[in-house]
Design an enzyme around this catalytic site. Structure first.
Site, mmCIF file in Angstrom:
data_model
loop_
_atom_site.group_PDB
_atom_site.id
_atom_site.type_symbol
_atom_site.label_atom_id
_atom_site.label_comp_id
_atom_site.label_asym_id
_atom_site.label_seq_id
_atom_site.Cartn_x
_atom_site.Cartn_y
_atom_site.Cartn_z
ATOM 1 N N SER A 63 0.798 -1.238 0.000
ATOM 2 C CA SER A 63 0.000 0.000 0.000
ATOM 3 C C SER A 63 0.827 1.284 0.000
ATOM 4 C CB SER A 63 -0.958 0.027 1.189
ATOM 5 O OG SER A 63 -2.013 -0.854 0.941
ATOM 6 N N TYR A 190 -3.833 -2.586 -9.990
ATOM 7 C CA TYR A 190 -3.624 -2.357 -8.551
ATOM 8 C C TYR A 190 -2.773 -3.475 -7.927
ATOM 9 C CZ TYR A 190 -4.847 -2.255 -3.588
ATOM 10 O OH TYR A 190 -4.785 -2.271 -2.223
HETATM 11 N N1 GLN Z 1 -2.315 -5.290 -1.847
HETATM 12 C C1 GLN Z 1 -2.846 -5.187 -0.530
HETATM 13 C C2 GLN Z 1 -4.353 -5.322 -0.536
HETATM 14 O O1 GLN Z 1 -4.977 -4.775 -1.399
HETATM 15 C C3 GLN Z 1 -2.452 -3.873 0.049
HETATM 16 C C4 GLN Z 1 -2.997 -3.641 1.423
HETATM 17 C C5 GLN Z 1 -2.045 -2.914 2.326
HETATM 18 O O2 GLN Z 1 -0.852 -2.853 2.112
HETATM 19 N N2 GLN Z 1 -2.588 -2.397 3.414
HETATM 20 O O3 GLN Z 1 -4.928 -5.984 0.265
#
Ligand code: GLN
Length: 303
Positions: A63, A190
């Site tokens: 994230s 994403y």
């Molecule tokens: N790729 C992860 C998700 O979408 C990212 C979440 C995170 O780092 N908090 O669940």
């Protein structure tokens, strides 16, 4: 101020911590990572850098990537973006769905998953996912001043295979007209942006454009830099954002790979990595480490 000595002291203290939290296991590839890693890097406004621990080992930024896509989207679309995503802390988990239904498919902020999916969807526009991913990667490499930054495709695939919640969020927003591309496409981009790997050296370098101060960045206007910092402070740690502001007093963005990018406005860009997470999905030791750094340097924005 001897930043290297401060980092060395923090490192020693972190080695002795037994409660390191638990690595994320809902993305199978991330469950393989050892919780014993620790690294911390600082790039200061005067061009110096300081490192301690495994600062050359790449980890999944997850994230933290949302900061780069937000910067890209603001540069591209400007304030129009704010018609599709809010600027308030959510007080809920990063992957929560409940608020979206009450709030008609407009996510609270760009750092919870729903908000980040909207941001990625906005960058995607009608372009090919592969091209947009190239653009995200180019932005990150340019920010870091380092071309040796890549996507870990095994991690992306692993998340793609298990990312039902994100797909559900995207489909729900699509039903409200707030997802302009097919959910599979936006989620695909994403998942890959989250699977970008960087070392703390690279991440601290990449965060320099958010430092503001005397050396304005070519990547983003000073006004937008201030706003991204405000969002990092209020929303960068999800339902742990208040606690992070209370303990550290600096804008930060965490990822479930255990990385945190922290900005000391006008002073430094800081990256820390320790894969064990707390209950909110934020790096447990990473938070303790930047808390110590903020105490020792008195870099808190609150004085
Ligand atoms: N790729 C992860 C998700 O979408 C990212 C979440 C995170 O780092 N908090 O669940």
């Amino acid at each position: 101020m001897d930043l290297q000595a401060i980092l060395n002291t923090i490192f020693d203290e972190m080695q002795g911590q037994s409660d390191r939290g638990a690595v994320a296991d809902y993305i199978p590839e991330l469950a393989q990572v050892s919780p014993t890693h620790f690294a911390m890097s600082i790039c200061t406004a005067d061009g110096q850098s300081y490192h301690v621990g495994e600062t050359a080992v790449p980890f999944s930024i997850q994230s933290v990537s949302k900061v780069f896509t937000l910067a890209l989207a603001l540069g591209r679309l400007g304030d129009q973006l704010w018609t599709r995503v809010g600027r308030e802390p959510s007080g809920l988990a990063f992957n929560s769905m409940v608020q979206l239904e009450h709030e008609n498919g407009i996510p609270r902020n760009p750092f919870i998953n729903a908000g980040a999916l909207v941001v990625t969807d906005a960058i995607l526009a009608r372009n090919a996912p592969r091209e947009v991913l190239g653009e995200i990667l180019r932005f990150v490499r340019q920010a870091a001043g380092d071309d040796d930054i890549h996507i870990n495709h095994r991690v992306a695939k692993s998340e793609q295979a298990t990312g039902h919640r994100n797909l559900a969020l995207a489909h729900f927003m699509r039903a409200h007209g707030n997802m302009h591309n097919a959910p599979e496409l936006s989620c695909g981009v994403y998942f890959h942006q989250c699977a970008i790997e960087m070392s703390t050296r690279q991440l601290a370098q990449a965060g320099r454009f958010l430092m503001g101060g005397h050396a304005p960045s070519r990547l983003l206007s000073p006004a937008r830099v201030r706003r991204i910092n405000a969002l990092m402070m209020t929303c960068g740690h999800y339902d742990g954002s208040g606690d992070f502001a209370f303990r550290v007093g600096l804008p930060g963005k965490s990822g479930v790979g255990g990385g945190i990018l922290v900005i000391a406005p006008g002073r430094a860009s800081i990256a820390v990595w320790s894969p064990g997470l707390d209950a909110q999905g934020n790096s447990r030791l990473g938070t303790v480490a930047v808390e110590r750094l903020a105490q020792a340097t008195r870099w808190s924005v609150f004085g």
